[in-house]
Design a protein around this motif. Structure first.
Motif, PDB file in Angstrom:
ATOM      1  N   PRO A  35      42.297  77.626  69.160  1.00 34.87           N
ATOM      2  CA  PRO A  35      42.447  76.814  70.258  1.00 34.87           C
ATOM      3  C   PRO A  35      41.405  75.296  70.248  1.00 34.87           C
ATOM      4  O   PRO A  35      40.514  76.077  68.827  1.00 34.87           O
ATOM      5  CB  PRO A  35      41.735  77.607  70.716  1.00 34.87           C
ATOM      6  N   ASP A  36      40.994  74.627  70.024  1.00 36.01           N
ATOM      7  CA  ASP A  36      40.285  73.629  70.714  1.00 36.01           C
ATOM      8  C   ASP A  36      39.418  74.178  70.770  1.00 36.01           C
ATOM      9  O   ASP A  36      39.185  75.015  72.017  1.00 36.01           O
ATOM     10  CB  ASP A  36      40.361  72.769  71.197  1.00 36.01           C
ATOM     11  N   SER A  76      37.166  76.354  69.101  1.00 39.46           N
ATOM     12  CA  SER A  76      37.317  78.206  68.233  1.00 39.46           C
ATOM     13  C   SER A  76      36.901  77.760  67.075  1.00 39.46           C
ATOM     14  O   SER A  76      37.388  77.155  66.721  1.00 39.46           O
ATOM     15  CB  SER A  76      37.788  78.816  68.791  1.00 39.46           C
ATOM     16  N   PHE A  78      39.267  89.691  67.757  1.00 43.04           N
ATOM     17  CA  PHE A  78      39.078  88.739  67.658  1.00 43.04           C
ATOM     18  C   PHE A  78      40.040  87.834  66.410  1.00 43.04           C
ATOM     19  O   PHE A  78      40.506  87.266  65.536  1.00 43.04           O
ATOM     20  CB  PHE A  78      37.762  88.296  66.994  1.00 43.04           C
ATOM     21  N   ARG A 100      43.469  87.176  67.217  1.00 44.97           N
ATOM     22  CA  ARG A 100      43.645  85.848  68.160  1.00 44.97           C
ATOM     23  C   ARG A 100      44.762  84.789  68.141  1.00 44.97           C
ATOM     24  O   ARG A 100      45.369  84.185  69.197  1.00 44.97           O
ATOM     25  CB  ARG A 100      42.398  85.214  67.892  1.00 44.97           C
ATOM     26  N   VAL A 150      47.254  83.651  71.213  1.00 47.20           N
ATOM     27  CA  VAL A 150      47.758  82.364  72.087  1.00 47.20           C
ATOM     28  C   VAL A 150      49.252  82.515  71.700  1.00 47.20           C
ATOM     29  O   VAL A 150      49.576  81.845  72.507  1.00 47.20           O
ATOM     30  CB  VAL A 150      46.537  81.607  70.595  1.00 47.20           C
ATOM     31  N   MET A 200      42.456  78.495  76.191  1.00 44.78           N
ATOM     32  CA  MET A 200      43.046  79.433  75.125  1.00 44.78           C
ATOM     33  C   MET A 200      41.798  79.557  74.355  1.00 44.78           C
ATOM     34  O   MET A 200      41.364  80.615  73.280  1.00 44.78           O
ATOM     35  CB  MET A 200      44.587  78.756  74.494  1.00 44.78           C
ATOM     36  N   GLN A 201      40.335  78.669  74.033  1.00 44.95           N
ATOM     37  CA  GLN A 201      39.559  78.551  73.443  1.00 44.95           C
ATOM     38  C   GLN A 201      38.311  79.982  73.145  1.00 44.95           C
ATOM     39  O   GLN A 201      38.065  81.059  73.153  1.00 44.95           O
ATOM     40  CB  GLN A 201      38.638  77.939  73.375  1.00 44.95           C
ATOM     41  N   THR A 231      38.025  87.246  73.272  1.00 48.65           N
ATOM     42  CA  THR A 231      36.324  86.916  72.722  1.00 48.65           C
ATOM     43  C   THR A 231      35.607  87.623  74.180  1.00 48.65           C
ATOM     44  O   THR A 231      36.390  87.333  75.418  1.00 48.65           O
ATOM     45  CB  THR A 231      35.768  85.636  73.006  1.00 48.65           C
ATOM     46  N   ARG A 255      32.036  82.226  77.396  1.00 45.28           N
ATOM     47  CA  ARG A 255      31.672  83.537  76.571  1.00 45.28           C
ATOM     48  C   ARG A 255      30.794  84.532  76.814  1.00 45.28           C
ATOM     49  O   ARG A 255      29.901  84.087  77.139  1.00 45.28           O
ATOM     50  CB  ARG A 255      31.407  82.723  75.554  1.00 45.28           C
ATOM     51  N   ASN A 282      29.264  86.656  74.591  1.00 43.92           N
ATOM     52  CA  ASN A 282      28.376  86.390  73.814  1.00 43.92           C
ATOM     53  C   ASN A 282      28.623  85.680  72.110  1.00 43.92           C
ATOM     54  O   ASN A 282      29.578  85.285  72.483  1.00 43.92           O
ATOM     55  CB  ASN A 282      28.092  88.006  73.153  1.00 43.92           C
ATOM     56  N   ASP A 283      27.484  85.188  72.008  1.00 44.22           N
ATOM     57  CA  ASP A 283      28.032  84.644  70.363  1.00 44.22           C
ATOM     58  C   ASP A 283      27.835  85.606  69.175  1.00 44.22           C
ATOM     59  O   ASP A 283      28.477  86.998  69.441  1.00 44.22           O
ATOM     60  CB  ASP A 283      26.994  83.417  70.305  1.00 44.22           C
ATOM     61  N   PHE A 284      28.212  84.504  68.035  1.00 45.48           N
ATOM     62  CA  PHE A 284      28.499  85.270  67.509  1.00 45.48           C
ATOM     63  C   PHE A 284      27.274  87.227  66.837  1.00 45.48           C
ATOM     64  O   PHE A 284      27.878  87.951  66.685  1.00 45.48           O
ATOM     65  CB  PHE A 284      27.835  84.607  65.898  1.00 45.48           C
TER      66      PHE A 284
END
Lengths: 356, 271
Positions: A125-126, A128, B177, B180, B184, B222-223, B227, B253, B255-257
Motif C-alpha cells: 500500500p502507498d 508503507s 506485519f 500484511r 491487504v 491500507m497502509q 500495524t 500509526r 509506533n514506528d520502527f
C-alpha cells in the motif's frame, strides 16, 4: 579445471559437501517444524505453510551468513579451504531454499484472492515500506548468481565481469537485512531475532574488515620495500631466496603492478601472476604439487616455468622474468603474455635445505 | 582437474599441508572440518530452539475446514453479509480471500439455510460459505437488523486492523506485519475488517470495523493494515455483533520502527 564442460565434476569431497548441506537444510526445516508443533500445540498451532515460510526464511538467512563468512575466513586461515572449495553448491542450495520461501509466500499470502499472487505480495500500500519488494530484488540477484555460477559462464563472461556480477551478493545481503528488519521484525516485541541477525551482520562485517585490513597492510609493506629496492634497470628486488619455503611462494606487490607469486621448487625460482585464471584465487597461497603450482581455492594447476596448465587443460597465466643475484631475488615487473616460458632462476641452497 | 589425477602422492607432506578438493584431505583440514560441523550443528540447533521458543502465540483461532455444517437464520447484506440466528450474529464470507456480497445479494433479507465451515476466536464466529449452498426457507419471523449506537462521542482505541477471516483462524498467525500482504489482499477482496484491540480480554468479541461509512476498507487506509494504530471510534452493534465506526482521518500509526509513538496525517483520497 576441465578440458570440457560438465554439469558437475563430482568427486568424493563434493558429494560429502552436498550431502552435508542437504542433511543440514532438511534437518533444520524439519526440526523447526517439529519444535513448533511441540511448543505450540493445538489450538495455538501455527499454520503449516507459515511454519514452512519461517523455517525456509530463517534457514536461508543462516546459509547466506555462512556463505559470506567463508570467503574472508579462508583468507585468514587455510584450514577453511574445504568450506570454500564447493561454496558455489552452497550458494545454489541457499538460493533454492530462499526460492521455496518466496514461492510459499506468494502462494499463501498472495494466493486465493482478487489479484495476481505475485503482484498481491509486491503491491505494498502507498505510504508503507515495501519490505516484500526488497526480498524480491534480493532473490533476483541471488537467482542471477545461481544461474551463472557454473564455470561455463565464468569462462564466457570473463573473470572480471563474472566477479563483478557476483560481488552483487553484498547488495543483495543489504536488501535481505532490509527485508527482514522492515518486515517480520518490524515492531516485533521479540528482540531475539534482531539480536541474532545483528550478531550475524557483525561477524560478516568484522571478518571482511579484518581481512581487508590485512591485505592493505601487506600491500603497503611490500610497496614500501619495493620502492626502496627498485634498481635503475627496471628489475625489482623483491625478497631473498631464504624468504620462500620449499614448494611454496612469496607474494609480492610491486607498485602500479598486480601481485606476483614467486615460487621455489627444486632449488629454482619462478614468478607468475598471483591471480588464478579460474576465479582469481591467490596462487601464491597455494603450493607446488606434482611439479605444478596448485591454486588453494579449487586446485587449478599451472607449470611454474610457463604458466600453462598440464595437458589436456588449456588455462594459461602470465609469467615474469626472474633472476637471482647472490641470495636476492629480482623480477621484471612487466608480465609476459600468458603461457610464455621463462627460465627458472637457480640458486645454491643452504646445506640444511638440501632435502628440498 | 579430473578424478584420475586425484592421487596426489605429493600432497601428503604433513608439515606443510594444502587442501585440494580432488585429493585426499590433510588431517589438519579433516579435524578442522569436523570441529566446524559440530559448531554449525550447535549454532543451528540453538537458533531453531531460540527462535521457536520466542515466537509469539498465534492465538486460539479455529478453522473447521473439514467439518461442513448447516446454519439457518436471517440473511442480510447490511452492513456486512451476516446470518442472524436467534442466538447470535455470524459474519458470512466466501471461500478464499473473497467477501460473500455477490452470492448473498439474491437472498438478502430472507430466511435461509446455508452450508459452510466455522471459524471462531474470542467468542466471535464466522461462516465460510460453500458456494451455491443457500436455500430459501420461505416466510419466517424476520429479525430486522439495526445498527444500535452505543457511544455519542468517539473514544480512543489502540490495536491492529486485521482481516477477520485470517485472524479468526484461516491463517495462524493472521496478524502482524509479515502477514500484511495477505491481510491487504483479503480486505481488497471484501473480507471484513475487524479490530484486535490491545489488551482485550480473550472473551471479548472482536468488533467489525466500519470505516468512513463502509465495511470495505478505503485504499488510503491500507497502509495501516497489520500495524499498531490509534484511532477514535464510536461503538455500536448489530444483533450480537459489536461494531466500531471510525473516521479514517483519526487513524494514526501507534509506533514506528523503534516502538516510539508517531503520528501520521492521512491524506484523504479524492475517491
Amino acid at each position: 579445471m576441465s578440458s570440457s564442460y560438465r554439469t558437475v565434476q563430482w568427486n568424493a569431497h563434493k558429494k560429502i559437501y552436498d550431502l552435508t548441506i542437504a542433511l543440514a537444510v532438511t534437518g533444520f526445516i524439519v526440526g523447526f517444524v517439529i519444535l513448533s508443533r511441540i511448543f505450540f500445540p493445538s489450538p495455538e498451532q501455527i499454520s503449516t505453510p507459515i511454519l514452512l515460510i519461517r523455517a525456509c526464511g530463517i534457514c536461508a538467512i543462516l546459509m547466506l551468513h555462512l556463505i559470506l563468512i567463508i570467503g574472508p575466513l579462508a583468507r585468514l586461515t587455510p584450514l577453511a579451504a574445504p568450506l570454500l572449495y564447493n561454496r558455489r553448491h552452497l550458494g545454489v542450495s541457499f538460493f533454492s531454499v530462499a526460492l521455496i520461501h518466496a514461492l510459499l509466500v506468494v502462494g499463501f499470502y498472495g494466493g486465493f484472492g482478487v489479484q495476481n499472487p505475485l503482484l498481491a505480495v509486491l503491491d505494498a500500500p502507498d505510504g508503507s515500506v515495501p519490505f516484500e519488494f526488497f526480498g524480491f530484488l534480493a532473490l533476483i540477484i541471488f537467482g542471477l548468481m545461481a544461474a551463472t555460477s557454473h564455470d561455463f559462464w565464468l569462462a564466457n563472461l570473463g573473470h572480471a565481469w563474472w566477479k563483478a556480477m557476483h560481488m552483487m551478493v553484498y547488495l543483495a545481503y543489504i536488501l535481505v537485512l532490509a527485508h527482514v528488519l522492515f518486515g517480520p521484525l518490524r515492531a516485533d516485541s521479540n528482540v531475539i531475532p534482531i539480536v541474532l541477525i545483528s550478531i550475524g551482520a557483525a561477524v560478516v562485517l568484522s571478518l571482511h574488515i579484518l581481512t581487508g585490513t590485512r591485505e592493505v597492510l601487506r600491500d603497503f609493506r611490500d610497496h614500501a620495500h619495493c620502492a626502496q629496492e627498485n634498481d635503475q634497470s627496471g628489475w625489482v628486488d623483491v625478497c631473498s631466496v631464504d624468504d620462500i619455503p620449499p614448494d611454496r611462494a612469496k607474494i609480492v606487490q610491486i607498485e602500479n603492478h598486480e601481485r606476483v607469486a614467486v615460487f621455489r621448487h627444486n632449488d629454482a625460482l619462478s614468478a607468475i601472476t598471483n591471480i588464478c585464471a579460474h576465479q582469481g584465487g591467490p596462487l601464491g597461497e597455494g603450493k607446488i604439487i606434482d611439479g605444478c603450482v596448485t591454486c588453494p581455492w579449487h586446485g587449478y594447476q599451472y607449470k611454474p616455468e610457463c604458466g600453462q596448465s598440464p595437458p589436456p587443460y588449456t588455462e594459461k597465466i602470465a609469467t615474469y622474468d626472474i633472476r637471482v643475484e647472490g641470495r636476492r631475488v629480482l623480477i621484471n615487473p612487466s608480465p609476459n603474455p600468458p603461457g610464455t616460458h621463462t627460465e627458472p632462476a637457480s640458486f645454491e641452497p643452504w646445506p640444511e635445505d638440501q632435502h628440498d | 582437474m579430473t578424478d584420475s589425477q586425484a592421487s596426489g602422492p605429493n600432497n601428503t607432506n604433513r608439515s606443510d599441508p594444502l587442501y585440494v578438493g580432488y585429493m585426499p584431505a590433510p588431517d589438519e583440514h579433516r579435524r578442522a572440518v569436523k570441529r566446524t560441523l559440530i559448531l554449525l550443528a550447535a549454532w543451528l540447533s540453538f537458533c531453531a530452539f531460540t527462535l521457536v521458543l520466542t515466537m509469539p502465540s498465534p492465538g486460539e483461532g479455529v478453522w473447521e475446514n473439514s467439518n461442513e455444517r448447516v446454519w439457518e437464520g436471517f440473511l442480510t447484506n447490511d452492513p456486512y453479509p451476516m446470518l442472524l440466528t436467534p442466538e447470535e450474529t455470524l459474519l458470512v464470507v466466501s471461500m478464499g480471500k473473497h467477501g460473500a456480497h455477490d452470492q448473498i445479494d439474491e437472498f438478502a433479507n430472507s430466511h435461509v439455510s446455508l452450508r459452510g465451515y466455522e471459524l471462531r476466536r474470542q467468542g466471535r464466529r464466522m461462516i465460510e460459505m460453500v458456494p451455491d449452498s443457500i436455500t430459501p426457507l420461505g416466510e419466517a419471523p424476520s429479525p430486522q437488523p439495526t445498527l444500535s449506537m452505543l457511544d455519542i462521542e468517539p473514544i480512543d482505541f489502540t490495536g491492529e486492523i486485521i482481516d477477520g477471516k485470517c485472524y479468526l483462524g484461516a491463517m495462524k498467525p493472521g496478524n502482524g506485519f509479515a502477514h500484511r500482504a495477505c491481510a491487504v489482499l483479503c480486505l481488497r477482496g471484501g473480507l471484513p475488517a475487524m479490530f484486535a484491540e490491545d489488551d482485550a480480554s480473550p472473551d471479548e468479541p472482536l468488533p467489525l470495523l466500519i470505516v468512513d461509512g463502509s465495511t470495505q476498507v478505503p485504499e488510503h487506509v491500507m497502509q495501516y493494515i497489520a500495524t499498531r494504530v490509534q484511532m477514535k471510534a464510536r461503538r455500536a452493534s448489530v444483533g450480537t455483533l459489536p461494531v466500531l465506526i471510525v473516521d479514517s482521518s483519526t487513524i494514526e500509526r501507534a509506533n514506528d520502527f523503534f516502538g516510539n509513538p508517531k503520528t501520521i496525517v492521512i491524506e484523504q483520497s479524492e475517491d
